[in-house]
Design a protein around this motif. Structure first.
Motif: not given
Length: 585
Positions: A331-333, A316-322, A339-348
């Motif tokens: 300008g958000i981040s 949900s955090i990733l969806i709200r970011g999109f 350190r799991d798969e979601f950590g990689y998606l957040y960084s990208r």
């Protein structure tokens, strides 16, 4: 959490995972519930049979007593002592009559003691108008009393009769179909309603139900264990069957009913048993069922919460970011320590927004500057052509030397140009804009005189502080006078009103002009819809529409339609959220 769950996509991984879990849990829960319900239904059936047996027992007891009393009153109606007295009265002395009456009184008291259901035994001798009663002794009576009692014989279509709201077993000697012919004597057993009700209440307490006893067709005489006669009480006589007793069963939301009808004695016994009483012995099953349900729900809730914490919340955090990125918030981040798969998606995702923000920022400033320049250009086009008309009107008034009207007109004109030349304020409140529009309306009414009438709705206080660009309403009124009502020689009408829908305020300007045909109206709708720029006769409307869209977005602007007055209706749609706050540009 509930709000987030309501947004889940049915095709998402989380929903499918929980669905698979439910596919495992639900059959097990359904099997447990089925077993519990089967056991409870079996026990409920046993409880129903037990209550039915109690009702049958009371019916047998009551039927036996009625049969015994009926046989007894029939037997004593043929008794030698009672019969001999009624026939030997003419040859008996006064002493012998009194002695015989006393002996009959003693015999009647013996009859009364044979059953607790007998409250009184009466013996009428019509020949001498005498009445012997175990409760009131021997006394004289009128012929109306025994005649009225005799007339009720069999009025409940059975052995029992109803007289003065009491039950009687009556026999006359000799039996005569003609009630007008006096019998030798009339013997009656008066049944005790209090004793019948007491027995009903005893059986009702032991069975946990309300029992009702009704005699005769249509329930002519009713006794109940409760103070209030139940509403559910059959009145129709059932068809006779091979057995002397026929049973009816019925059920509603609150109770189950048993009704036994005795065709030989013509009485109905009805028991209403609350479902709460029927379910009392199986409450343990209900408790286990509730416990099983609560445990199952708890397991599902825990699994759902674990799924939410592990998968749904980071997703949900990733969806709200999109979604924020789609709205232009580049300008958000996403701050994280995963350190799991979601950590990689957040960084990208963060890296992608940095590059996107750089590209957008290069074009944003240029776009704002262009928009402001266009806004000033559009705003400057509104005032020039009005100046000529105003000066021409002053010239006409001067020619007729109307000094007072020139003074009033000049005052309005001064207010008008003072408002138009106030460049320091690009935005004004709706209250100020309406006041300016009223000044313009006053100027036009002076020009057009009595040919035009205006109806203006008062602005609500909560809308007065709405911020909007200057000079939006005046061009709408100008359009009415120049194109809608210019050709009206009389009865011209201009209406200004307001309408609030959700978070949008519509300012409606309507007229009863007849110059706007359907072709022109459709053309104007297309021009406003595609934001065409046209320097023709309707430039004022397009100007205002373009300025509102630049300021508030494409959702707002002008909408035109046919007015109920017959002319054009222009809706100026602006957001309400600007009340008390300056709108962002």
């Amino acid at each position: 959490m509930k709000r987030l769950l309501s947004r889940w996509n049915p095709n998402s991984i989380v929903v499918k995972l929980i669905g698979a879990f439910l596919l495992v849990m639900l059959p097990l829960s359904a099997l447990s519930i089925s077993i519990t319900y089967y056991s409870s239904n079996r026990m409920q059936a046993e409880v129903e049979r037990a209550n039915e047996s109690k009702l049958h027992f009371y019916y047998s007891h009551l039927g036996f007593e009625l049969q015994r009393m009926t046989g007894m009153v029939t037997e004593y109606s043929l008794d030698e002592v009672l019969s001999a007295f009624s026939t030997r009265i003419p040859i008996m002395s006064r002493y012998e009559v009194d002695l015989s009456l006393n002996n009959i009184y003693t015999k009647l008291k013996q009859i009364k003691e044979t059953s607790p259901y007998i409250s009184d035994v009466v013996y009428y001798v019509p020949q001498i108008n005498k009445r012997v009663s175990t409760s009131s002794g021997i006394r004289d009576v009128t012929s109306d009393e025994w005649q009225n009692l005799l007339n009720t014989m069999g009025n409940l279509n059975g052995a029992l009769s109803k007289y003065k709201n009491e039950l009687y077993l009556l026999r006359s000697n000799p039996y005569n179909l003609d009630s007008n012919v006096p019998p030798n004597f009339l013997l009656g057993l008066k049944l005790s309603s209090a004793e019948l009700e007491s027995r009903l209440k005893e059986f009702a307490v032991s069975g946990g139900s309300d029992i009702t006893l009704a005699f005769g067709d249509g329930n002519g005489y009713v006794l109940s264990s409760s103070e209030k006669t139940p509403e559910w009480l059959p009145k129709e006589k059932p068809h006779p069957v091979e057995e002397a007793v026929s049973i009816q069963r019925d059920r509603d939301q609150d109770s189950i009913y048993y009704s036994l009808y005795d065709h030989s004695n013509n009485f109905r016994l009805t028991a209403s048993i609350p479902n709460a009483v029927l379910m009392k012995p199986i409450r343990i099953y209900s408790l286990l069922l509730r416990l099983l349900t609560v445990v199952s729900i708890g397991i599902v809730a825990l699994f759902s919460f674990w799924t939410y914490r592990t998968i749904h919340r980071p997703m949900s955090i990733l969806i709200r970011g999109f979604r924020k990125a789609e709205q232009g918030q580049t300008g958000i981040s996403i701050t994280h320590s995963r350190r799991d798969e979601f950590g990689y998606l957040y960084s990208r995702f963060n890296e992608m927004l940095k590059h996107l923000h750089t590209l957008i920022e290069e074009n944003y400033v240029q776009r704002i500057r262009t928009g402001e320049a266009e806004l000033k250009h559009l705003q400057s086009q509104i005032t020039p052509h009005f100046l000529y008309n105003s000066l021409f009107s002053i010239k006409q008034m001067a020619e007729v030397e109307n000094v007072e009207l020139i003074k009033e007109f000049s005052d309005y004109l001064g207010q008008y140009f003072r408002y138009m030349t106030r460049d320091s304020a690009r935005e004004v409140t709706l209250q100020q804009e309406v006041e300016h529009a009223m000044v313009y309306l006053a100027i036009q009414q002076i020009r057009f005189g009595p040919r035009i009438h205006a109806e203006v709705e008062e602005l609500e206080p909560e809308w007065r502080a709405i911020q909007l660009p200057r000079v939006l309403l005046q061009p709408m009124i100008e359009n009415v006078f120049e194109h809608g009502l210019k050709q009206k020689s009389s009865n011209g009408l201009l209406q200004i009103s307001y309408e609030l829908t959700e978070q949008m305020l519509s300012i409606k300007i309507e007229d009863n002009g007849d110059t706007m045909d359907e072709d022109k109206l459709n053309l104007l709708k297309r021009q406003l819809a595609v934001q065409e720029w046209n320097q023709g006769e309707i430039t004022g409307l397009l100007n205002v529409n373009q300025r509102i869209r630049i300021k508030f977005g494409s959702r707002y602007g002008l909408v035109v339609e046919r007015s109920p007055l017959g002319g054009l209706c222009v809706r100026v749609n602006i957001p309400v959220r600007g009340a008390g706050h300056k709108c962002s540009e």
